[in-house]
Design an enzyme around this catalytic site. Structure first.
Site, mmCIF file in Angstrom:
data_model
loop_
_atom_site.group_PDB
_atom_site.id
_atom_site.type_symbol
_atom_site.label_atom_id
_atom_site.label_comp_id
_atom_site.label_asym_id
_atom_site.label_seq_id
_atom_site.Cartn_x
_atom_site.Cartn_y
_atom_site.Cartn_z
ATOM 1 N N ASP A 22 -42.235 22.954 21.887
ATOM 2 C CA ASP A 22 -41.458 22.164 20.937
ATOM 3 C C ASP A 22 -42.177 20.867 20.572
ATOM 4 O OD1 ASP A 22 -39.505 20.857 19.501
ATOM 5 O OD2 ASP A 22 -38.034 20.787 21.106
ATOM 6 N N ASN B 213 -38.299 14.441 21.196
ATOM 7 C CA ASN B 213 -37.482 14.965 22.278
ATOM 8 C C ASN B 213 -37.279 13.893 23.351
ATOM 9 O OD1 ASN B 213 -37.283 17.939 21.648
ATOM 10 N ND2 ASN B 213 -39.509 17.712 21.614
ATOM 11 N N CYS C 71 -38.563 16.276 14.952
ATOM 12 C CA CYS C 71 -37.928 17.359 14.230
ATOM 13 C C CYS C 71 -38.320 17.181 12.777
ATOM 14 C CB CYS C 71 -36.410 17.304 14.386
ATOM 15 S SG CYS C 71 -35.580 18.457 13.277
HETATM 16 MG MG MG Z 1 -36.646 19.545 20.407
#
Ligand code: MG
Length: 323
Positions: free
Chosen positions: A25, A259, A250
């Protein structure tokens, strides 16, 4: 001075599993694309910190996510440890084929709680996404793999605004019934606050999803990620997603700072006397090394405090009465 001071809160779990998402991610959402050997070194360094789950990469189409186009090379290059799980993301059966060929034992699918994000991220309607994921989950489970179901936009959607908790609970239940053995509830744009988190998780467990299968995935856009994590721990959550150094963001929330940083999470868990198995210093040095690879500083407050000369552990100025 040794920080943090440990003060136990008996209303909280005694142990938490950290689901490290930095290599997947995190790097997926960084502007700088690292080469496979740097990613392999990153994952190997993470493996040495005591983390038990390190999400490694994503078997998605290279034209959709060029940052992770080298999934096969990464999976064959890392030094896998028996004590560590290395899940990968798979969007469809082709992705699952790639993951299984790479000897992966853990996969994750990623569904959306909202209609608009399903269309934007998956090119499917909210309803159609289940048809896409069902055969993936079925085949993975039949092959003995563990399957995690990510659920995006659980706390707010940039196009639709507030997201109804019953809608999220419905989607979570759907993932569970499909065969996912664990879930990750994502505040994808980082807008949630603690009361909302407690209410959302309560609604999901009321619908029959066991709390032991619920993980949380917070972004720090509004500085609420740690507060939201604490709210989740208070209602019994014991799996928390985070990203080394706070890597990633994001693409749908341009101001997003990324994050929840694993270092910030570890510092809080340490202070609360909650065991997690991770060596904070080893993690910080990994993130400091990665800063030089990415050419930008880590947004993690703990990395900043511990790696700069102004950190509270190594004061460089004399503290006087006036201060
Ligand atoms: Mg994330």
């Amino acid at each position: 001075m040794t920080l943090p001071m440990v003060v136990r809160d008996d209303s909280l779990p005694t142990a938490v599993t950290i689901w490290e998402v930095g290599a997947r991610d995190g790097l997926q959402n960084e502007a700088t694309i690292l080469d496979a050997s740097t990613k392999i070194e990153f994952i190997d360094r993470l493996s040495a910190t005591g983390l038990s789950i390190i999400e490694a990469t994503s078997f998605v189409r290279a034209d959709r996510v060029p940052q992770l186009a080298d999934a096969r090379d990464v999976m064959s290059g890392i030094a896998r440890r028996d004590s560590v799980r290395y899940p990968v993301l798979v969007p469809n059966e082709r992705g699952l084929d790639g993951a299984m060929a790479a000897g992966v034992a853990d996969v994750a699918i990623f569904a959306s709680a909202t209609e608009t994000f399903a269309q934007r991220n998956l090119g499917r309607s909210y309803g159609e996404q289940w048809d896409m994921f069902a055969p993936v989950v079925q085949r993975a489970r039949a092959a003995g793999l563990r399957v995690r179901g990510y659920l995006s936009m659980c706390c707010g959607d940039p196009w639709e605004g507030p997201v109804d908790v019953d809608r999220v609970a419905e989607a979570a239940l759907r993932l569970q019934e499909m065969g996912c053995d664990s879930l990750s509830l994502g505040d994808t744009i980082g807008v949630a606050t603690p009361g909302q988190v407690g209410a959302l998780i309560g609604r999901i467990t009321d619908r029959g999803v066991p709390i032991s299968s619920v993980g949380v995935h917070f972004h720090d856009t509004y500085g609420q990620a740690l507060a939201n994590t604490l709210a989740a721990l208070r209602v019994g959550v014991t799996t928390v997603d985070s990203s080394a150094g706070g890597l990633g963001g994001c693409p749908y929330a341009h101001a997003a700072t990324g994050n929840l940083a694993t270092e910030d999470l570890v510092y809080m868990l340490d202070g609360l006397g909650i065991s997690h198995g991770v060596d904070l210093d080893a993690l910080i040095s990994t993130s400091v090394w990665l800063e030089s690879q990415l050419g930008r500083p880590s947004p993690s407050r703990v990395v900043r405090a511990r790696s700069s000369s102004s950190g509270v552990d190594t004061p460089t100025h004399r503290i006087t009465m006036e201060e």
